[in-house]
Write an enzyme that holds these catalytic residues in place. Sequence first.
Site, PDB file in Angstrom:
ATOM      1  CD  GLU A 193      39.534  -1.484 -46.349  1.00 44.27           C
ATOM      2  OE1 GLU A 193      39.101  -1.920 -45.234  1.00 44.27           O
ATOM      3  OE2 GLU A 193      40.409  -1.351 -46.599  1.00 44.27           O
ATOM      4  CD  GLU A 385      38.154  -6.085 -46.366  1.00 40.41           C
ATOM      5  OE1 GLU A 385      39.071  -6.133 -45.320  1.00 40.41           O
ATOM      6  OE2 GLU A 385      38.312  -5.728 -47.474  1.00 40.41           O
TER       7      GLU A 385
END
Length: 490
Positions: A193, A385
């Site tokens: 991320e 995810e």
Amino acid sequence: MYKPDYPTKFPEGFLWGGATAANQVEGAWNVDGKGLTTADVVRKADNRKDMASADAVDQESLKVALADQTDTHYPKRRGVDFYHHYQEDIKLFAEMGFKVYRFSIAWSRIFPNGDEATPNEAGLKFYDRVLDELAKYNIEPLITLSHYEMPIGLTIKQNGWASRKTIADFNRFTEVVFKRYRGRVKYWLTFNEINTSTWGFHETGAIDAGMTPEQQMQIRYQSVHNQFVASAIATKQLHTIDPHAQIGCMLARQQTYPKTPNPVDVVAAQQADDLNLFFTDVQARGEYPEYMNRYFAEHHVHIEFGEHDAQVLRENPVDFISFSYYMTTVTSANEDGNAAGNMATGGRNPYLKESDWGWQIDPVGLRITLDEMWDRYRKPLFVVENGLGAVDKLEDGHVHDGYRIDYLRQHIEQMREAVSDGVQLMGYTMWGPIDLISFSTSEMSKRYGFIYVDQDDAGHGTLKRIRKDSFYWYKQVIASNGADLSDIPS
């Protein structure tokens, strides 16, 4: 290329599995020479909806954390003790039929302070054992090189990624692990991320508390640039050391919609989407997109490029693009929204339900983002995810989490729709297959797993692993390659 038919199911070889991070599961924070990380100095949040708690680190709180030699206020130090339970946990993953397991290597297990010349052999041997265990069950490892766990020694020494010196430190680490695990790992990710660097400490390792917003923006985007360069160098290293392996980038996808059909809202949403996809634009295309020139100028951000940075970025784009997906928001030119989740902020969508933590649930948004990202990049995509954090109840030795099954079913259905739309999708690693310490609030009560771990927020419990209803459901999903999403018999 035009074809008279289209796929109606997931491709053969689709990588079904789950994802975790070292700092949320491993524990053993002071075992076998491991050094402290940025995650180990983040205190448990007082408010479970406080998404900023992971970045609430300043010089004073850092000093307190370094002096504290317990895990009482720092739950990520204890995780769920995967370090000593990895064989049991991987066996459970294999029972579900995992094809892939995404995990991260804790940089500070290999280089405790981040800048040593020689790696810590005990740390390397731990991951040798994990890889051996995965190989025993024919589970492919997908390894994240940096998942919110920079050695805190680099924060103290050079303020983390704010310094270009950290590039060399990181790539010393990546070269060591690429060589050590050559031929054993087919899939790698660089920075988890990476776009959340714009939130500060947890991703940049740079303390910027007390600075003005303009100063913070400058240090955060410079940190991002240094990570871009390090990622490109790591890509070059891997392609040289292990040509058969692939490496991808990882984005916290923040899909947003215009709040209204008003053109000013549409422009605002487009700009917000570009700011999110800027990070994959650079790593997948190898250059800074033009739209950022105006953004940086208007926000007084100046990115310092090294002499060869542009060439390094251009010559070393990633092989595939991965991302997390939890929720969507709506964007208005008036910026009057307040929905928050997984580092995303924006307006609430009245058509969506939300989780116990206020994260809006939008399965169709996953199809939308897959279609848009495939059209934009034409590179293989990987959903690494996606999951539901909830307060699970253990009753008579069972956890009946039908709400999690419903959530995952709806998202997998939309992934299948995206595959039918023509998206080249590599796999799906649900977050996180075993209960773990929450990234944002460092609590245990926010549970994601198919496997219940007997541990409370204070660290009390037996650490016993218990299969939830969703465990058996996901086993069925994998066995059918995503074709059978029906409820399991009660």
